[in-house]
Design an enzyme around this catalytic site. Structure first.
Site, PDB file in Angstrom:
ATOM      1  N   CYS A  37     -48.940  15.306  59.772  1.00  0.00           N
ATOM      2  CA  CYS A  37     -48.628  14.159  58.930  1.00  0.00           C
ATOM      3  C   CYS A  37     -48.724  14.525  57.449  1.00  0.00           C
ATOM      4  O   CYS A  37     -48.415  13.721  56.583  1.00  0.00           O
ATOM      5  CB  CYS A  37     -49.568  12.997  59.218  1.00  0.00           C
ATOM      6  SG  CYS A  37     -49.597  12.546  60.946  1.00  0.00           S
ATOM      7  N   CYS A 106     -52.518   7.049  51.707  1.00  0.00           N
ATOM      8  CA  CYS A 106     -53.581   7.948  51.238  1.00  0.00           C
ATOM      9  C   CYS A 106     -54.892   7.182  51.089  1.00  0.00           C
ATOM     10  O   CYS A 106     -55.968   7.683  51.435  1.00  0.00           O
ATOM     11  CB  CYS A 106     -53.218   8.571  49.891  1.00  0.00           C
ATOM     12  SG  CYS A 106     -51.732   9.585  49.933  1.00  0.00           S
TER      13      CYS A 106
END
Lengths: 139, 404
Positions: A37, A106
């Site tokens: 990812c 994030c």
């Protein structure tokens, strides 16, 4: 896409990069994400006897925003109790670092890393408590 | 040395000052419409356009009559693929291309797929190459077009175009080549290579953006394309619209300059590229070259830096302009389809950087880049949990990741 000055600052001067002894019972380690990812975060906390976080370290494979999110997370958890640290929300990270929508994941990852580290710490502590009880019972 | 340093020549190139100089009169002074056949202004513009046509044709061994002006290689690819498909659909409905073509080839091919055509997207080998046997095996009686790129824009691999062209000739199939990265910069001869259609662009060769060309073979066989843009019948009816005279003049001049210095420039750029490669590989362990080790365009170096994510790496040397196959650099959050087609794991695809150099790259810039890139990789590896785990002897492929 230009980065916010805070992201650049954390990227250039990351706070608390490093590792704590993952075998220490007072250290909790959280590893979240996957290389496929494009981001993996390792966040570690070290607690005192009262359950207050006295140290935190991180290592991150990921984009600048991922590095900044985890760096910021280590700053924020230090000095908090684990219960207080669990209150940290990814949206606060987004706001502090001015992350654009495409980088929100994030901040989610950083929140997950805090939770994973606390979970690991707690499971170690309960195992320890269990072992102590068992040891006391056998006496 | 001036900062920032440009190392993204596969994306675009600056206009050479000599090209700009050649273009200038055609904006204000010689501004005529090349289609105006009855006055001096039109004739001057037409002469300039025809000269540029010769310059572009000469770069690929073609006659000027076989050059069609377009707005760029995306349009050239669209005319070639959709134009041939629509013109020859009575003859067959099968098209062969490959999985690492530019989107300007893949997307028109997919569009045709939705409109009754059958498209074979050939896989590539681990170096990004298409082999002639694959093309031969994919051909059927219905095949009307083969479209294979010359040099790949991401990983730099050069395909055996001449062999594929020969095969197409044997089977009487039209052969289109997207030569964006190689036009005028690599030797190309449409006759010996058996090319029927070739797309190229001005801005990859130190010419302006917004202008491109399509070579369309006129004999053995005479290739015809249905137009994509209708109206007025310019460019042998294949591309209507008033010609971009300054742009065309610039592209012609740019092609001529590239051809004039082709051999020396290939040698010079190869030497600089290899210096960059050696500098990185001599200092950094666990980095991997993407694309073909030898059969590659001279100005491209695509490297995966294991354990380090591409976008964060680019941030580490923000005074050097490069590009990355990392997902984080695109809106899709998917890493490069080209690198994945070469069989790279997502982790290596996320860790890739494309350096591409050119006419104005200096050795000083190369040495600076080596230093900056190595320092950034070393710093980020110290920060990378994957690097730490690998140092501890953990096999990263066996770890159960908490995917998100």
């Amino acid at each position: 896409m230009a980065y916010s000055s805070k992201v650049v600052d954390h990227y250039e001067h990351p706070r608390n990069v490093g590792s704590l002894d993952k075998n220490d019972v007072n250290v909790g380690t959280g590893i979240v994400g996957a290389p496929e990812c494009g981001d993996v975060m390792k966040l570690q906390i070290k607690c005192d006897a009262a359950g207050r976080i006295v140290d935190a370290k991180f290592k991150t494979f990921g984009c600048g925003s991922a590095i900044a999110s985890s760096s910021l997370a280590t700053e924020w958890v230090k000095g908090k109790t684990v219960d207080e640290a669990l209150q940290i929300k990814n949206t606060e990270i987004v706001k502090e670092l001015s992350l654009p929508p495409v980088k929100i994941h994030c901040s989610v990852l950083a929140e997950d890393a805090i939770r994973a580290a606390i979970e690991d710490y707690r499971s170690k502590q309960s195992r320890l408590a269990g072992a102590e009880t068992a040891a006391a019972g056998s006496r | 040395m001036k900062l920032p340093i440009y190392m993204d020549y596969n994306a675009t190139t600056p206009v050479d000052p000599r090209v700009l100089e050649a273009m200038m009169p055609y904006f204000t002074q010689d501004f005529g419409n090349a289609a105006s056949r009855n006055h001096e202004f039109g004739w001057t513009a037409e002469d300039a356009v025809e000269k540029a046509r010769e310059q572009v044709g000469a770069a690929i061994g073609a006659s000027s009559k076989e050059i069609i002006w377009t707005s760029g290689a995306t349009e050239s690819n669209n005319i070639a693929i959709k134009g041939v498909a629509n013109m020859y659909r009575e003859k067959g409905n099968h098209i062969i291309t490959d999985v690492i073509e530019h989107k300007a080839v893949i997307d028109p091919a997919k569009y045709l797929e939705q409109n009754g055509f059958r498209v074979t997207f050939l896989p590539v080998d681990k170096h990004g190459m298409v082999h002639p046997e694959q093309v031969r095996e994919a051909m059927t009686d219905e095949t009307i077009l083969v479209s294979i790129m010359h040099g790949n824009n991401e990983v730099g691999t050069i395909n055996p175009i001449g062999e594929i062209g020969k095969l197409c000739k044997e089977k009487d199939v039209i052969f289109h080549v997207d030569a964006c990265q190689t036009f005028a910069k690599q030797p190309i001869d449409v006759e010996t290579m058996g090319i029927d259609l070739l797309s190229c662009s001005g801005h990859k060769i130190y010419g302006p953006k917004g202008v491109g060309a399509l070579y369309v073979r006129r004999k053995r066989p005479r290739v015809r394309c249905e137009p994509v843009i209708h109206g007025g019948g310019h460019e042998r009816g294949m591309r209507s619209g008033t010609l971009n005279v300054p742009g065309i003049v610039g592209m012609g001049k740019a092609a001529e300059l590239c051809v004039q210095s082709q051999a020396e420039e290939i040698a010079r750029v190869t030497r600089l590229r290899d210096r960059l490669k050696d500098g990185l590989f001599n200092r950094l362990p666990e980095i991997y070259l993407n694309g073909h080790p030898t059969e590659r365009i001279p100005n491209n170096l695509n490297v995966s830096f294991l354990y380090v994510e591409g976008e964060s790496l680019m941030m580490g040397f923000s005074d050097i302009a490069v590009s990355s196959g990392s997902a984080c650099t695109s809106a899709s959050l998917e890493p490069s389809y080209v690198l994945k087609a070469l069989g790279l794991g997502d982790d290596l695809a996320h860790s890739s950087i494309r350096f591409s150099i050119g006419r104005f790259t200096t050795q000083e810039e190369i040495d600076y880049a080596v230093e900056r890139v190595c320092a950034a990789v070393e710093k980020l590896r110290e920060m990378s949990p994957l690097y730490e785990m690998a140092q501890e002897g953990i096999d990263l492929s066996k770890v159960q990741w908490a995917a998100h």
